[in-house]
Design a protein around this motif. Structure first.
Motif, PDB file in Angstrom:
ATOM      1  N   SER A  88      -5.964  -5.821   3.612  1.00 49.33           N
ATOM      2  CA  SER A  88      -5.467  -4.696   2.825  1.00 49.33           C
ATOM      3  C   SER A  88      -6.557  -3.674   2.510  1.00 49.33           C
ATOM      4  O   SER A  88      -6.287  -2.464   2.429  1.00 49.33           O
ATOM      5  CB  SER A  88      -4.839  -5.203   1.525  1.00 49.33           C
ATOM      6  OG  SER A  88      -5.777  -5.917   0.749  1.00 49.33           O
ATOM      7  N   GLU A  89      -7.802  -4.124   2.340  1.00 49.76           N
ATOM      8  CA  GLU A  89      -8.871  -3.170   2.045  1.00 49.76           C
ATOM      9  C   GLU A  89      -9.123  -2.246   3.234  1.00 49.76           C
ATOM     10  O   GLU A  89      -9.326  -1.034   3.056  1.00 49.76           O
ATOM     11  CB  GLU A  89     -10.150  -3.911   1.659  1.00 49.76           C
ATOM     12  CG  GLU A  89     -10.067  -4.604   0.300  1.00 49.76           C
ATOM     13  CD  GLU A  89     -11.398  -5.204  -0.123  1.00 49.76           C
ATOM     14  OE1 GLU A  89     -12.392  -5.040   0.631  1.00 49.76           O
ATOM     15  OE2 GLU A  89     -11.446  -5.835  -1.192  1.00 49.76           O
ATOM     16  N   GLU A 145      -6.247   0.178   3.334  1.00 47.57           N
ATOM     17  CA  GLU A 145      -6.367   1.212   2.300  1.00 47.57           C
ATOM     18  C   GLU A 145      -7.375   2.278   2.714  1.00 47.57           C
ATOM     19  O   GLU A 145      -7.128   3.483   2.550  1.00 47.57           O
ATOM     20  CB  GLU A 145      -6.796   0.578   0.983  1.00 47.57           C
ATOM     21  CG  GLU A 145      -6.939   1.595  -0.144  1.00 47.57           C
ATOM     22  CD  GLU A 145      -7.468   0.982  -1.415  1.00 47.57           C
ATOM     23  OE1 GLU A 145      -7.412   1.657  -2.459  1.00 47.57           O
ATOM     24  OE2 GLU A 145      -7.951  -0.167  -1.376  1.00 47.57           O
ATOM     25  N   VAL A 198      -3.675   7.085  -2.651  1.00 48.89           N
ATOM     26  CA  VAL A 198      -3.290   5.789  -2.090  1.00 48.89           C
ATOM     27  C   VAL A 198      -3.500   4.730  -3.162  1.00 48.89           C
ATOM     28  O   VAL A 198      -4.521   4.740  -3.864  1.00 48.89           O
ATOM     29  CB  VAL A 198      -4.142   5.428  -0.852  1.00 48.89           C
ATOM     30  CG1 VAL A 198      -3.751   4.055  -0.319  1.00 48.89           C
ATOM     31  CG2 VAL A 198      -3.999   6.475   0.231  1.00 48.89           C
ATOM     32  N   SER A 199      -2.548   3.819  -3.293  1.00 48.30           N
ATOM     33  CA  SER A 199      -2.703   2.704  -4.224  1.00 48.30           C
ATOM     34  C   SER A 199      -2.368   1.396  -3.525  1.00 48.30           C
ATOM     35  O   SER A 199      -1.578   1.372  -2.578  1.00 48.30           O
ATOM     36  CB  SER A 199      -1.793   2.872  -5.450  1.00 48.30           C
ATOM     37  OG  SER A 199      -0.432   2.799  -5.066  1.00 48.30           O
ATOM     38  N   VAL A 200      -2.999   0.306  -3.978  1.00 46.01           N
ATOM     39  CA  VAL A 200      -2.792  -1.018  -3.382  1.00 46.01           C
ATOM     40  C   VAL A 200      -2.417  -1.992  -4.480  1.00 46.01           C
ATOM     41  O   VAL A 200      -2.992  -1.976  -5.579  1.00 46.01           O
ATOM     42  CB  VAL A 200      -4.058  -1.520  -2.665  1.00 46.01           C
ATOM     43  CG1 VAL A 200      -3.811  -2.893  -2.050  1.00 46.01           C
ATOM     44  CG2 VAL A 200      -4.499  -0.532  -1.608  1.00 46.01           C
ATOM     45  N   ILE A 255       0.854  -1.184   0.000  1.00 37.53           N
ATOM     46  CA  ILE A 255       0.000   0.000   0.000  1.00 37.53           C
ATOM     47  C   ILE A 255       0.895   1.240   0.000  1.00 37.53           C
ATOM     48  O   ILE A 255       1.661   1.453   0.939  1.00 37.53           O
ATOM     49  CB  ILE A 255      -0.935   0.029   1.217  1.00 37.53           C
ATOM     50  CG1 ILE A 255      -1.741  -1.270   1.292  1.00 37.53           C
ATOM     51  CG2 ILE A 255      -1.860   1.233   1.160  1.00 37.53           C
ATOM     52  CD1 ILE A 255      -2.670  -1.349   2.479  1.00 37.53           C
ATOM     53  N   THR A 302       5.476   3.477   1.699  1.00 34.28           N
ATOM     54  CA  THR A 302       4.860   2.196   1.363  1.00 34.28           C
ATOM     55  C   THR A 302       4.777   1.316   2.606  1.00 34.28           C
ATOM     56  O   THR A 302       5.765   1.176   3.348  1.00 34.28           O
ATOM     57  CB  THR A 302       5.671   1.470   0.281  1.00 34.28           C
ATOM     58  OG1 THR A 302       5.647   2.246  -0.914  1.00 34.28           O
ATOM     59  CG2 THR A 302       5.086   0.095  -0.005  1.00 34.28           C
TER      60      THR A 302
END
Length: 393
Positions: A305-306, A309, A326-328, A258, A297
């Motif tokens: 992870s959700e 995020e 934000v990116s996963v 993330i 990161t």
């Protein structure tokens, strides 16, 4: 009890301190213990000698010159012990019973050193050997050195090979402290610390014991660091616990990566604390963190992870504008290499990454500390990467 006591340069920095050292050794001998002594050069003698070498000199002559500091120390200590009725002898390169043997490359000849150290230990029931630290000798009789902190290395190595119960490092600090007492108010002594913890501190500037010495620390050998002013070899200070072993570990579960990005992220004080606190609020454990100029990161379990995020996204939208998005991404595996010799192995990152690249595998991320390297790769590549690393280490 058999003890190897190493006295650092500060603890032998004057005649009065040499006498204090001799008193502590004599007291331990009178109590019935077998004592071997490793002595550093008095005060700053080694640095002073090096400063005076203003001409071209080869390694052999340089080693002979700088050895004079330790050679003087052992003579001083032996004489001070003799004045107290202690049967002592000094040992330096050139003597038949000199214990620390090096090969042609200047590395310790383990088998020869073990044999000589065992022979020396067999004579300790009625004699205190006083041994020059820092120095080694090849089978051809050439003097060489063990590098910075070499006296610590001599002591712990001989403690191991002489089957000692304990190695005591006598220095000018109160063992390991919670912080630098010259900087931090209320710094206090730590009663015990693990080899792993101390090696990481040592490679990041803590001047307690040379990291190279801890390679020789095993579970059966006690190591303590004590202040010379206490005059007691057998108590106090900080215990160093455990042993440092080479280890290759692969995490069993996949990780998500993330990344929080922001152009001004490097200029925002407390940004890592704020982001970590948002994850803590959701009871999310962080496996690893990597930071760049404009991003941070976090690696967390894929299963959560959700939630991670969402928590980090809240920081982005309610913040001061220094964070943009934000990116996963996942799934990733992590293979960690941990070992006492990693910091002393030039090109260690290349040794790890090179064979992985040769196999056509992309390395997603690398995170290093003083004594470990973590390699992040695609989950599907994990088994092959693990085998490559195992073959190398």
């Amino acid at each position: 009890m058999r003890v190897v006591a190493k006295f650092g340069g500060t603890s032998l920095g004057s005649g009065e301190r040499v006498e204090r050292a001799a008193d502590s050794i004599a007291a331990a001998v009178d109590a019935g213990h077998e004592i071997a002594v490793v002595a550093s050069a008095m005060g700053s003698t080694t640095d002073d000698l090096l400063d005076e070498i203003t001409f071209d000199v080869d390694d052999k002559d340089r080693a002979e010159i700088v050895s004079m500091g330790e050679r003087t120390s052992v003579r001083m200590l032996k004489a001070a012990l003799a004045a107290r009725g202690v049967n002592a002898l000094f040992l330096e390169p050139g003597r038949e019973d000199w214990p620390v043997v090096a090969n042609e490359a200047g590395e310790v000849n383990v088998e020869a050193t073990k044999e000589r150290a065992a022979a020396l230990a067999a004579e300790m029931d009625n004699t205190v050997p006083v041994i020059t630290g820092f120095l080694a000798e090849t089978l051809d009789g050439e003097v060489t050195t063990l590098g910075r902190g070499g006296s610590d290395t001599t002591a712990v190595m001989l403690g191991k090979y002489m089957d000692a119960d304990e190695v005591v490092i006598v220095t000018d600090v109160e063992g390991v402290m919670t912080g630098d007492p010259h900087v931090v108010e209320g710094a206090r002594n730590v009663a015990s610390i693990t080899v792993d913890e101390l090696r990481n501190l040592s490679f990041r500037g803590a001047e307690v014991i040379a990291p190279s010495a801890l390679v020789y620390k095993d579970e059966g050998l006690n190591v303590r660091v004590v202040h010379y002013q206490h005059g007691d070899l057998l108590g106090g200070g900080t215990r160093i616990e455990g042993s440092f072993e080479n280890l290759i570990d692969m995490r069993e579960d996949p990780l998500a990566c993330i990344t929080v990005a922001g152009r001004a992220i490097r200029n925002r004080p407390g940004i890592l604390a704020d982001l970590s606190q948002s994850l803590r609020g959701e009871s999310i454990n962080i496996d690893a963190v990597a930071s760049g100029m404009d991003s941070v990161t976090f690696y967390v379990d894929v299963d959560i992870s959700e939630r991670a995020e969402a928590a980090l996204h809240d920081e982005v939208v309610v913040g001061d504008g220094s964070l943009s998005s934000v990116s996963v991404e996942g799934d990733y595996a992590v293979v960690r290499v941990m070992g006492g010799e990693l910091p002393n192995r030039p090109g260690v990152i290349s040794d790890i990454v090179g064979p992985i690249a040769d196999a056509g595998i992309n390395v997603h991320d690398i995170i290093t500390s003083a004594t470990s390297v973590a390699i992040f790769v695609s989950w599907d590549d994990r088994e092959e990467v693990l085998k490559i690393v195992q073959d190398e280490f």
